[in-house]
Design a protein around this motif. Structure first.
Motif, mmCIF file in Angstrom:
data_model
loop_
_atom_site.group_PDB
_atom_site.id
_atom_site.type_symbol
_atom_site.label_atom_id
_atom_site.label_comp_id
_atom_site.label_asym_id
_atom_site.label_seq_id
_atom_site.Cartn_x
_atom_site.Cartn_y
_atom_site.Cartn_z
ATOM 1 N N ALA A 204 0.846 -1.273 -0.019
ATOM 2 C CA ALA A 204 0.096 -0.033 -0.020
ATOM 3 C C ALA A 204 0.776 1.266 0.108
ATOM 4 N N ARG A 229 -6.783 3.163 9.482
ATOM 5 C CA ARG A 229 -6.517 1.792 8.703
ATOM 6 C C ARG A 229 -5.346 1.297 8.550
ATOM 7 N N LEU A 233 -2.793 -2.040 9.488
ATOM 8 C CA LEU A 233 -2.017 -2.666 8.647
ATOM 9 C C LEU A 233 -0.495 -3.077 9.195
ATOM 10 N N GLU A 253 1.770 -12.331 -2.732
ATOM 11 C CA GLU A 253 0.995 -11.379 -3.581
ATOM 12 C C GLU A 253 1.912 -11.623 -5.092
ATOM 13 N N GLU A 274 -2.241 -14.898 7.130
ATOM 14 C CA GLU A 274 -3.589 -14.839 6.734
ATOM 15 C C GLU A 274 -4.027 -13.615 7.448
ATOM 16 N N LEU A 277 -2.839 -10.475 5.489
ATOM 17 C CA LEU A 277 -3.501 -10.250 4.209
ATOM 18 C C LEU A 277 -5.110 -9.852 4.171
ATOM 19 N N GLY A 278 -5.938 -10.350 5.313
ATOM 20 C CA GLY A 278 -7.081 -9.647 5.704
ATOM 21 C C GLY A 278 -7.328 -8.182 5.770
ATOM 22 N N ARG A 280 -4.606 -6.339 5.230
ATOM 23 C CA ARG A 280 -4.520 -5.366 3.976
ATOM 24 C C ARG A 280 -5.290 -4.940 3.258
ATOM 25 N N GLU A 281 -6.382 -5.915 2.886
ATOM 26 C CA GLU A 281 -7.581 -5.860 2.090
ATOM 27 C C GLU A 281 -8.258 -4.639 2.596
ATOM 28 N N PHE A 282 -8.592 -4.649 3.970
ATOM 29 C CA PHE A 282 -9.591 -3.659 4.648
ATOM 30 C C PHE A 282 -8.790 -2.364 4.561
ATOM 31 N N THR A 284 -6.721 -0.962 2.270
ATOM 32 C CA THR A 284 -6.677 -0.208 1.221
ATOM 33 C C THR A 284 -7.961 -0.118 0.506
ATOM 34 N N THR A 285 -9.134 -0.291 1.099
ATOM 35 C CA THR A 285 -10.333 -0.195 0.491
ATOM 36 C C THR A 285 -10.989 1.218 0.878
#
Length: 285
Positions: A204, A229, A233, A253, A274, A277-278, A280-282, A284-285
């Motif tokens: 990110a 956020r 991370l 990745e 894991e 990764l979860g 990270r998705e949160f 960067t959204t």
């Protein structure tokens, strides 16, 4: 300003994965990083051979020259500093407050001033007391900042305490304060830091750059939620010893060939990967 202390990727044979390192360096600079840090602690320099350290420095210097970006190099003694001469991409050396010995403030100041006098490039002091066991007061930091060849600090105090507030409330002129605690990036920026040296920004990168820009612009509507956020991370990426989780995520990745680290580090656990990764998705959204 955002600097990323670049990891050293390894291949399945245990050797440095040079193509992956070069590609990663390009990605970081095109993704929003101001510059890179070579041979910082995130690069596992103590586990690299002298030849590997030299080649890592040469590769990252070449990438920075191509992007016209500054390179900072981890260097903690006169021999490490000497090799930085005549390398135009190298703008500064990142020099750690002496660890373990606990020489006291006067010893720290004398040591870093001596290094600065010997160095062919300006020094950025790396102050991370929860690792070095050597705290420094705001007054000591101001004395270091008054040294002509010391131009900045990687500031990783671990907590926001009165000494941190006192130092940032009275910032030295012409002195760059770069946050070094990834989780505390947002509050340190709010207190006046100019940017950061952030291992978390392997992921990110553009979001960390945007957070720095938002605080500098006073855009609190962006800075506050983004800071929360990205702090989550960073916490996930530092849940096990750095850079093990970062390498695991980069490998997941497809950006580096293995998640491997060298002893005394061990690879990150599957559970920690894991979770990262979860998050990270949160983030960067």
């Amino acid at each position: 300003m955002l600097y990323v202390p670049v990891i050293t990727p390894f291949g399945a044979d245990g050797a440095v994965a040079w193509p992956a390192l070069e590609a990663l360096a390009h990605d970081l600079l095109t993704g929003g990083a101001t510059g890179l840090v070579a041979l910082g602690t995130t690069a596992e320099p103590a586990s690299l051979t002298p030849g590997e350290r030299r080649d890592v420095l040469d590769l990252l210097a070449a990438v920075c020259r191509e992007h016209q970006a500054p390179l900072i190099v981890g260097a903690n003694d006169p021999d490490q500093l000497r090799v930085l001469a005549d390398r135009p991409a190298v703008r500064a050396a990142l020099s750690l407050v002496p660890p373990f010995l606990r020489p006291g403030e006067e010893g720290v100041i004398a040591h870093l001033q001596d290094l600065a006098a010997r160095s062919p490039v300006p020094l950025i002091v790396y102050h991370v007391p929860y690792r070095t066991a050597q705290p420094l007061t705001a007054a000591a930091l101001h004395r270091l900042a008054a040294t002509p060849a010391i131009t900045g600090i990687k500031f990783a105090p671990g907590v926001i305490d009165p000494e941190v507030v006192a130092f940032l409330a009275d910032p030295p002129a012409d002195f760059t304060v770069l946050a070094g605690d990834d989780v505390l990036l947002s509050p340190l920026l709010a207190l006046g830091a100019h940017g950061g040296i952030l291992a978390s920004a392997h992921l990110a990168t553009s979001s960390y750059a945007a957070l720095i820009t938002a605080w500098q612009a006073g855009d609190l509507a962006v800075a506050r939620p983004l800071g929360h956020r990205l702090a989550a991370l960073s916490a996930a990426l530092f849940a096990e010893p750095n850079p093990t989780v970062i390498k695991a995520v980069l490998h997941a990745e497809g950006r580096i060939p293995t998640p491997d680290v060298r002893l005394p580090l061990l690879p990150a656990s599957t559970r920690t990967l894991e979770r990262a990764l979860g998050v990270r998705e949160f983030a960067t959204t």
